[in-house]
Design an enzyme around this catalytic site. Structure first.
Site, PDB file in Angstrom:
ATOM      1  CB  SER A 140      76.464  37.904  84.400  1.00 35.50           C
ATOM      2  OG  SER A 140      76.055  39.253  84.350  1.00 35.50           O
ATOM      3  CE1 TYR A 153      71.425  37.220  82.021  1.00 36.32           C
ATOM      4  CE2 TYR A 153      72.572  38.891  83.310  1.00 36.32           C
ATOM      5  CZ  TYR A 153      72.563  37.963  82.275  1.00 36.32           C
ATOM      6  OH  TYR A 153      73.701  37.771  81.529  1.00 36.32           O
TER       7      TYR A 153
HETATM    8  P1  NAP Z   1      72.485  35.737  72.856  1.00 46.56           P
HETATM    9  O1  NAP Z   1      73.175  36.221  71.626  1.00 46.56           O
HETATM   10  O2  NAP Z   1      71.084  36.129  73.112  1.00 46.56           O
HETATM   11  O3  NAP Z   1      72.650  34.155  72.919  1.00 46.56           O
HETATM   12  C1  NAP Z   1      71.985  33.368  73.867  1.00 46.56           C
HETATM   13  C2  NAP Z   1      72.065  31.933  73.441  1.00 46.56           C
HETATM   14  O4  NAP Z   1      71.329  31.124  74.357  1.00 46.56           O
HETATM   15  C3  NAP Z   1      71.423  31.718  72.056  1.00 46.56           C
HETATM   16  O5  NAP Z   1      72.134  30.741  71.369  1.00 46.56           O
HETATM   17  C4  NAP Z   1      70.057  31.213  72.445  1.00 46.56           C
HETATM   18  O6  NAP Z   1      69.423  30.475  71.460  1.00 46.56           O
HETATM   19  C5  NAP Z   1      70.408  30.339  73.629  1.00 46.56           C
HETATM   20  N1  NAP Z   1      69.228  30.000  74.392  1.00 46.56           N
HETATM   21  C6  NAP Z   1      68.439  30.834  75.096  1.00 46.56           C
HETATM   22  N2  NAP Z   1      67.386  30.150  75.589  1.00 46.56           N
HETATM   23  C7  NAP Z   1      67.523  28.869  75.186  1.00 46.56           C
HETATM   24  C8  NAP Z   1      66.760  27.693  75.366  1.00 46.56           C
HETATM   25  N3  NAP Z   1      65.616  27.676  76.059  1.00 46.56           N
HETATM   26  N4  NAP Z   1      67.194  26.544  74.806  1.00 46.56           N
HETATM   27  C9  NAP Z   1      68.333  26.530  74.086  1.00 46.56           C
HETATM   28  N5  NAP Z   1      69.096  27.604  73.863  1.00 46.56           N
HETATM   29  C10 NAP Z   1      68.696  28.771  74.409  1.00 46.56           C
HETATM   30  O7  NAP Z   1      73.252  36.231  74.136  1.00 46.56           O
HETATM   31  P2  NAP Z   1      74.790  36.206  74.579  1.00 46.56           P
HETATM   32  O8  NAP Z   1      75.088  37.578  75.016  1.00 46.56           O
HETATM   33  O9  NAP Z   1      75.651  35.534  73.584  1.00 46.56           O
HETATM   34  O10 NAP Z   1      74.629  35.327  75.906  1.00 46.56           O
HETATM   35  C11 NAP Z   1      75.275  34.090  76.115  1.00 46.56           C
HETATM   36  C12 NAP Z   1      75.479  33.906  77.612  1.00 46.56           C
HETATM   37  O11 NAP Z   1      76.344  34.934  78.088  1.00 46.56           O
HETATM   38  C13 NAP Z   1      74.195  34.015  78.430  1.00 46.56           C
HETATM   39  O12 NAP Z   1      74.237  33.102  79.497  1.00 46.56           O
HETATM   40  C14 NAP Z   1      74.258  35.447  78.956  1.00 46.56           C
HETATM   41  O13 NAP Z   1      73.528  35.611  80.129  1.00 46.56           O
HETATM   42  C15 NAP Z   1      75.746  35.576  79.187  1.00 46.56           C
HETATM   43  N6  NAP Z   1      76.252  36.941  79.284  1.00 46.56           N
HETATM   44  C16 NAP Z   1      76.161  37.824  78.245  1.00 46.56           C
HETATM   45  C17 NAP Z   1      76.702  39.102  78.389  1.00 46.56           C
HETATM   46  C18 NAP Z   1      76.674  40.122  77.293  1.00 46.56           C
HETATM   47  O14 NAP Z   1      77.107  41.250  77.531  1.00 46.56           O
HETATM   48  N7  NAP Z   1      76.237  39.803  76.092  1.00 46.56           N
HETATM   49  C19 NAP Z   1      77.307  39.467  79.592  1.00 46.56           C
HETATM   50  C20 NAP Z   1      77.358  38.544  80.622  1.00 46.56           C
HETATM   51  C21 NAP Z   1      76.839  37.281  80.454  1.00 46.56           C
HETATM   52  P3  NAP Z   1      68.347  31.205  70.483  1.00 46.56           P
HETATM   53  O15 NAP Z   1      69.145  31.933  69.464  1.00 46.56           O
HETATM   54  O16 NAP Z   1      67.561  30.082  69.932  1.00 46.56           O
HETATM   55  O17 NAP Z   1      67.530  32.136  71.339  1.00 46.56           O
END
Ligand code: NAP
Length: 248
Positions: A140, A153
């Site tokens: 991140s 986080y």
């Molecule tokens: P998201 O749309 O909320 O997706 C998160 C994913 O993680 C979903 O598939 C979710 O499943 C899964 N997950 C969460 N808890 C879980 C658990 N206990 N067991 C299994 N699966 C689980 O968010 P995203 O933005 O795509 O995030 C993906 C990654 O990128 C994360 O590590 C996040 O910290 C990182 N990230 C995101 C951003 C951003 O700007 N979006 C920036 C930097 C880093 P469910 O649908 O079942 O909840």
């Protein structure tokens, strides 16, 4: 060099957002994909099958380390191997540091860093036996910066940066490349609250040189690179894909 034909990749949290974008990009490069998560990843599976690649949906709640061995075994049984692991599943809790609860802390740390380590360990045991593999952790901007109102986080994602380097140190000699991708501000469920907050949204947009939020597909190229032979000598690197955020 970037061809992933015949490779099997595991992507956690692949039903939506960044995980979905990365899973589709790896499939476009030729990989078969094990989609791991607690929700149905049918939409992602259909898109990947339409590309002619195989998928396996593996249901697992990654808030504990209990399913780690099961996930790896299932991927091998259903798709024949584990060449690439993308540790993408992650959550965020927002609260003032003064009010942050133990649950806000533990839930984020358990999924974002503890599970990431033990799933990597389970995958690496197989990769070592098979002569190598690729592990890609999703970091991140808060791997580099402090953030605000996201104590656990920031701790977890700073930890992802350190752990990526430690694992690279230990496993590079065993043929495993461990690297990370640090996404900038990407439009997903995770950032829905920020996008909806007019003031924060315009502050964020004003700082991104590219002038827009990222799309999950923007992470695909970096993921294919780090999963492929093109990254054979890349170790312990955290690759920012951020529209220039860190450059500002
Ligand atoms: P998201 O749309 O909320 O997706 C998160 C994913 O993680 C979903 O598939 C979710 O499943 C899964 N997950 C969460 N808890 C879980 C658990 N206990 N067991 C299994 N699966 C689980 O968010 P995203 O933005 O795509 O995030 C993906 C990654 O990128 C994360 O590590 C996040 O910290 C990182 N990230 C995101 C951003 C951003 O700007 N979006 C920036 C930097 C880093 P469910 O649908 O079942 O909840």
């Amino acid at each position: 060099m970037f061809d992933l034909t015949g490779k099997t990749a595991i992507v956690t949290g692949a039903n939506t957002g960044i995980g979905q974008g990365i899973a589709i990009a790896l499939a476009q490069a030729g990989a078969n994909i094990a989609l791991v998560g607690r929700s149905d990843a049918n939409e992602t599976a259909e898109k990947i099958q339409a590309l002619g690649q195989k998928t396996a949906i593996i249901r697992a709640d990654l808030s504990s380390i209990e399913p780690c061995d099961y996930v790896i075994k299932e991927a091998i049984e259903k798709l024949g191997g584990v060449d690439v692991l993308v540790n993408n599943a992650g959550i965020i809790r927002r609260n003032d540091a003064l009010d942050f609860t133990e649950d806000d802390w533990d839930s984020v740390m358990n999924t974002n860093i503890k599970n990431l380590f033990f799933l990597s360990q389970a995958a690496a045991k197989v990769m070592v036996e098979n002569g190598g593999g690729k592990i890609i952790n999703i970091a991140s901007m808060l791997t580099f910066q402090g953030g605000i109102r996201v104590a656990s986080y920031t701790a977890s994602k700073s930890g992802v940066g350190g752990l990526t380097k430690l694992l690279a140190n230990e496993w590079a000699g065993k043929g495993i490349n461990v690297n990370a991708i640090a996404p900038g501000y990407i439009a997903t469920n995770n950032t829905a609250a920020l996008q909806a907050d007019e003031k924060r949204n315009s502050e964020i947009l004003g700082r991104i040189p590219a002038g827009r939020w990222g799309d999950p597909a923007d992470l695909g190229g970096a993921a294919v690179f780090l999963a492929s032979d093109a990254a054979q000598y890349v170790q312990g690197h955290v690759l920012a894909v951020d529209g220039g955020w860190l450059a500002r």
